[in-house]
Design a protein around this motif. Sequence first.
Motif, short mmCIF file in Angstrom:
data_model
loop_
_atom_site.label_atom_id
_atom_site.label_comp_id
_atom_site.label_asym_id
_atom_site.label_seq_id
_atom_site.Cartn_x
_atom_site.Cartn_y
_atom_site.Cartn_z
N ILE A 23 0.60 3.88 -23.78
CA ILE A 23 -0.62 4.62 -23.42
C ILE A 23 -0.52 5.16 -22.00
O ILE A 23 -0.85 6.33 -21.73
CB ILE A 23 -1.85 3.71 -23.57
N LEU A 24 -0.06 4.34 -21.08
CA LEU A 24 0.10 4.77 -19.69
C LEU A 24 1.14 5.88 -19.58
O LEU A 24 0.98 6.82 -18.79
CB LEU A 24 0.49 3.59 -18.81
N PHE A 25 2.20 5.77 -20.38
CA PHE A 25 3.22 6.82 -20.40
C PHE A 25 2.61 8.12 -20.88
O PHE A 25 2.93 9.21 -20.39
CB PHE A 25 4.37 6.38 -21.32
N VAL A 29 2.54 11.88 -19.19
CA VAL A 29 2.84 13.15 -19.87
C VAL A 29 1.78 14.19 -19.54
O VAL A 29 2.08 15.34 -19.22
CB VAL A 29 2.95 12.93 -21.39
N ARG A 30 0.51 13.77 -19.61
CA ARG A 30 -0.59 14.71 -19.31
C ARG A 30 -0.58 15.12 -17.85
O ARG A 30 -0.70 16.31 -17.53
CB ARG A 30 -1.93 14.06 -19.66
N GLY A 37 6.49 19.95 -23.56
CA GLY A 37 7.92 19.85 -23.28
C GLY A 37 8.79 20.07 -24.50
O GLY A 37 9.98 20.41 -24.36
N CYS A 38 8.24 19.88 -25.69
CA CYS A 38 8.99 20.12 -26.93
C CYS A 38 8.45 21.34 -27.67
O CYS A 38 8.67 21.50 -28.89
CB CYS A 38 8.92 18.89 -27.84
N GLU A 57 10.45 18.34 -18.22
CA GLU A 57 9.26 18.20 -19.07
C GLU A 57 9.65 17.77 -20.49
O GLU A 57 8.96 16.95 -21.11
CB GLU A 57 8.48 19.51 -19.12
N THR A 58 10.76 18.32 -20.99
CA THR A 58 11.22 17.95 -22.32
C THR A 58 11.66 16.49 -22.35
O THR A 58 11.36 15.76 -23.31
CB THR A 58 12.39 18.85 -22.75
N ILE A 59 12.34 16.05 -21.31
CA ILE A 59 12.79 14.65 -21.25
C ILE A 59 11.59 13.71 -21.27
O ILE A 59 11.58 12.69 -21.98
CB ILE A 59 13.64 14.42 -19.98
#
Length: 309
Positions: A23-25, A29-30, A37-38, A57-59
């Motif tokens: 959730i924190l990850f 992302v946001r 990113g994809c 961003e994709t990573i």
Amino acid sequence: MADKRARFRLLAWGALAYTVLVILFGAVVRITGSGAGCGQHWPTCHGEVIPVSPTIETIIEFSHRVTSGLCGIIVIGLLVAAIRWFPRGHAVRLGAWLSLFFTITEALVGAGLVRFGLVGHNDSVARAVVMAAHLVNTSLLTGSLALAAWAAGRERDPSARVPAKTVWLALASLVGLLLIGISGAVTALGDTLYPVEPGALSERLQRDLGAGAHFLQRLRLMHPLLACGLGFFTGVVAYGLSGARAAGPAVRRWGTWVIVLVVVQLVAGVVNVMLSAPGWMQVVHLLLGTALWTAAVVFTLHVVRPGRA
């Protein structure tokens, strides 16, 4: 059986801890704007199973998908253990099945965000609504995992009777926390897309409530007001129910945790506002909010379903 109960509790709490990290990850992302990113591809990334020559961003986005997929595998393992080690009708099985259901819906919400372009710099009403739904689903997922962990160490006391007023108060505090979380999710989206500019609080309010302000900026004021009002209500309910004469040690212990986390979360909210909502502080704020929600769920379970360890 006692050994299996202990092992399952450890597995369930571990699954919950890992889910919180995912959730924190997602918040990272946001905050980093990596949701696109994809591209608008899901479950592939730019049409590839493993992206070639990815951007940062994709990573970040691809890594989040991998960790989310692993979360699904862990929840499936939790369900298998619940079915093998606990009888039909046991609350552990209910928590495990609900965890799997909300893990699936969590993936579907994430897929919808990507496929409909509700990521990156999208500031539409639709994205705000889906972000609110995302928060509700995430809360129900963590609550289900907490239910599974809690039920593994408890046996219901059939002789216990809980007044309806007590049940409704405890459930009302959970609904209040959900409302705070929904407003927080929308506010966090606004802080990402429309970063808070440094300045006096009065100047910020004028900018956020000005004629040209975006609706996400206008909604910023709602979250602190709800957090103060409903947070105070949650603390009062926890204090009252945990201090009741009939309250057991578990109710008192978890009630204390709820009160402490309410205070800490409100302080963190003030710090977040004073620092103009930096990304790292948003993650800390989310972590504390998730901890408060989990503690409130376990506290409510102890209140409405008294049992013995």
